[in-house]
Write a protein that holds these residues in place. Sequence first.
Motif, PDB file in Angstrom:
ATOM      1  N   TYR A 107      -9.122  -0.861  -1.749  1.00 52.89           N
ATOM      2  CA  TYR A 107      -8.032  -1.385  -2.590  1.00 52.89           C
ATOM      3  C   TYR A 107      -8.482  -2.604  -3.407  1.00 52.89           C
ATOM      4  O   TYR A 107      -7.999  -2.819  -4.514  1.00 52.89           O
ATOM      5  CB  TYR A 107      -6.786  -1.673  -1.741  1.00 52.89           C
ATOM      6  N   PHE A 117      -1.900  -6.581  -5.748  1.00 55.44           N
ATOM      7  CA  PHE A 117      -0.929  -5.540  -5.395  1.00 55.44           C
ATOM      8  C   PHE A 117       0.423  -5.848  -6.055  1.00 55.44           C
ATOM      9  O   PHE A 117       1.096  -4.956  -6.581  1.00 55.44           O
ATOM     10  CB  PHE A 117      -0.747  -5.475  -3.879  1.00 55.44           C
ATOM     11  N   CYS A 161       0.849  -1.195   0.000  1.00 49.94           N
ATOM     12  CA  CYS A 161       0.000   0.000   0.000  1.00 49.94           C
ATOM     13  C   CYS A 161       0.885   1.245   0.000  1.00 49.94           C
ATOM     14  O   CYS A 161       0.657   2.188  -0.769  1.00 49.94           O
ATOM     15  CB  CYS A 161      -0.910  -0.025   1.221  1.00 49.94           C
ATOM     16  N   TYR A 169       2.544   1.620  -3.411  1.00 48.63           N
ATOM     17  CA  TYR A 169       1.573   2.062  -4.409  1.00 48.63           C
ATOM     18  C   TYR A 169       1.307   3.559  -4.303  1.00 48.63           C
ATOM     19  O   TYR A 169       1.354   4.289  -5.299  1.00 48.63           O
ATOM     20  CB  TYR A 169       0.270   1.267  -4.229  1.00 48.63           C
ATOM     21  N   GLU A 170       1.039   4.012  -3.099  1.00 46.93           N
ATOM     22  CA  GLU A 170       0.638   5.419  -2.909  1.00 46.93           C
ATOM     23  C   GLU A 170       1.830   6.364  -3.031  1.00 46.93           C
ATOM     24  O   GLU A 170       1.693   7.473  -3.553  1.00 46.93           O
ATOM     25  CB  GLU A 170      -0.061   5.592  -1.552  1.00 46.93           C
TER      26      GLU A 170
END
Lengths: 523, 523
Positions: free
Chosen positions: A129, A284, A60, A63-64
């Motif tokens: 997500y 992911f 996460c 990704y961000e």
Amino acid sequence: MSRRSLFAMIGTVAGGAVMLEAMSRLAYAGESGFNGPIELSQDSKGASVLILGAGLAGMCAAYELRKAGYKVQVLEYNDRPGGRNWSLYGGDTYTELGGFKQEVRFDKGLYFNPGPWRLPHHHYAVLHYCKLLNVALEPFIQTNYAAYVHSTKAFGGKPKRYREVQADFDGHVAELLAKSTQQGKLDQAVTREDREVLLEAMREWGALDKNYEYKKGVLASERRGWDSDPGGGLTSMPTPSEPMAMSDLLKSGLWGAISAGQIYEFQQMIFQPVGGMGMIGKAFGRELDGLIHYNAKVIDIHQDDHGVVATFQDAKAGGAPQQAKADWCVCTIPATILGQTPINVGAPMKSAIDALYYDASVKVGLQFKRRFWEQDDAIYGGISFTDQPNAMIGYPSTDYFSSGKGVLLGAYTFGPSAFEFAAMSPEERISKALEYGANIHPQYRTEFETGAAVAWHRVPWTLGCAGHWTEELRDQHYDNLCAIDGRIVLAGEHASRLPAWQEGALLSSLDAIRRLHQRVQAS
Amino acid sequence: MSRRSLFAMIGTVAGGAVMLEAMSRLAYAGESGFNGPIELSQDSKGASVLILGAGLAGMCAAYELRKAGYKVQVLEYNDRPGGRNWSLYGGDTYTELGGFKQEVRFDKGLYFNPGPWRLPHHHYAVLHYCKLLNVALEPFIQTNYAAYVHSTKAFGGKPKRYREVQADFDGHVAELLAKSTQQGKLDQAVTREDREVLLEAMREWGALDKNYEYKKGVLASERRGWDSDPGGGLTSMPTPSEPMAMSDLLKSGLWGAISAGQIYEFQQMIFQPVGGMGMIGKAFGRELDGLIHYNAKVIDIHQDDHGVVATFQDAKAGGAPQQAKADWCVCTIPATILGQTPINVGAPMKSAIDALYYDASVKVGLQFKRRFWEQDDAIYGGISFTDQPNAMIGYPSTDYFSSGKGVLLGAYTFGPSAFEFAAMSPEERISKALEYGANIHPQYRTEFETGAAVAWHRVPWTLGCAGHWTEELRDQHYDNLCAIDGRIVLAGEHASRLPAWQEGALLSSLDAIRRLHQRVQAS
């Protein structure tokens, strides 16, 4: 007993005090604090971030931060993304601490989740997500009225249906309270005005008759089921069933199971990814293709005024140490592992890492030749609870009515029995799960094919199931664990108030990178 | 009120006495009497059977009798199979009694079930035929803790979440009973030995604190939800929510909604066919391809020593009467219609047909531009209950998380409000459903697109929703309704002890053809 976690205890038949304790301990488990997609405004200033761990928290963050313009790289111990977000399929192999290697032999399309298996509808971050990454979801069934509640010490060891326990508990409680009310014994607590409504409510809710009694008859059978079933035409007369006596029900402890579905995290709706929980980690991982360095065992983390350096080795081949460098570091390595890894953070964070211990938990997956729980017992999804060490049997919330095979969760246990299971070989764990399960489903004996067992204290990359916070530990260490130390910030379920939940891992990660981003802006 | 059916009342907030009455009336609703596939042994003797009605009862009879070697033909009023097993899709048209014609404009893939919508997991016959006919099933969600419970007369008309009502009701009941127990007021009813266990049970089940009180705090919030949500990292402190006072909750009547999921037919698991309930009728229809004469309005049924003759007209074109003949007849025409059709059966059956009346019920389907109940309210499937005439809002148990449109069940009502709705035009029904629903979901006002409304008393081929048996009616007429009269036997939900359920229709049919087959063997 006191160390058992909520996740095992709630809904078991071990009794209420333990559950109370578990609930108090978890304290702040609850609805997600996710308020929509994160927006890391302004500029990354060309900064780089090294992320340790490709579980949900790490991915996460990757990704961000990438989206916000950071240069990102991820080091991951395993050869796959996801961490505890993990499903085992036929063809997979898994070697635990102690050397036991399992070759999973489930049939194609079947799986077992050794880690998390539920996505509550109010865990907004994980659902966000899933949507973003096109992970298809389907309902996970927690409460099934046809499932069993079982105590070896009650009713001759014969399991009861959940609906029988639920109906009889409500019925007897309603009758007792109605009696008290009628006899004027609640006059201090209930106004005259409310009295009649309370009686009406007890009668409706408890399925009491006109005399406020819960007893054998149509009303009770409409809740607890019938002895013989009504039907059509001339061969249709049903016969009511006989409720358990309140005293027997109380002594049995079976009532401990009916609160499970009332707990916030276990309240309907709950979801699961189609094809296994591990689908989230895989999605992911695909999204971060090329950013994750797999098989990277971090052996040292060092920061100075200029940046952070992680030294790592190939987790399988060993060999010469390599280094990864960045301006900042988001470290999602579990505290159990991190506590054994040299890292130059200050005493407050270091103490916090060392203070946190991890729950023991064991899960066993069992493949059977046919879905006898559906075909013979009319149990489609849901959970049966038992006072045996396997604690529960989880039925698959997918492929209902399939004529093919199925994989059950044959054991999901915490605390002392988890340590007992962990001390066995995987084969022995499976064998024990079969022994216990056969006391509820005799079909186990003839229908079993193959199994897999994961004892979390033997998982080399976590050495435990999830961070175990007491209120005292939280007061002393939680803020220090979460605070940015120089150029390093920690994230993961252990750095959240939703311990053991993937939502906690994601919210922890989002909070960590939000603060890190502010730090970068200010620097 | 006394005429309202269980299916609407259970779980509404109208109050308890009505529910009690409804439960008593339905009496024998319960688990299916299906004991595996029917086997009609021996020989059909070359006999022919005329089946009137291609609903589930009629088509089940046709399927099984054909399999047993009978010559079978079916007459059906509609231009489709299924009867009340029926889903409306975009492009469908439906004209009700009184002439109102609806052109359904739902988007592709969306539907609305005017009739049955649930398949309980213990309705073995209907599940058997779904499996046999390859009708794919998915979970139907009855109870959703995020759904609303709403009374215009309580809490300023602001809806509560189901979880709040459920938690507060349990908590307050537990506290009251624990107080009584502690104060020795239950000493006659509860032994000293059981007393401590009862207290422990109240504490666990009711989420009481150490002083056996249900109040604002972690324990109550873990059931009823939080005011602000816990999260991860340093921005994660939650704040507990404030329970409703017991007196307010009692007066609100909202507690009436929490028993719904405890009723045998509404206990999890429940299923629905993927794509609409009508998929079952369609599958049966395909299976019986060529056997069903559609658009056949039966206007006379006559039997003599040699056989049965049904006279029918084209339901759309009218024209010259035609005749269908057979040795025997299984008649599944609803009693409402059959009572107006000349048929030479004996007085006992004729009286039974005439005595049975049918429940009023109305359903309204509403298509919205987006799934705001999911996106804004985190409600995925399940039902919200209200004391308004629309009685409930049913959320689709399918296509969760879809970014597209969705169809809600905007009203499902019985009794007086059903008659009110039935007196309106379909447009007015939709308009009323929107008005009521907007008090729970203000998004109704901007998101609505199109709707459809079916008032069962205006359905030309049933003139009502389902047979309404009182205990007195059953005693007097039920056996006479079901008994074979000469060469005619009746079948359908009205000839069962599971009224209004498709399972009742199938079990009635199986019982009828079993007896008919015996009669053929003996003749």
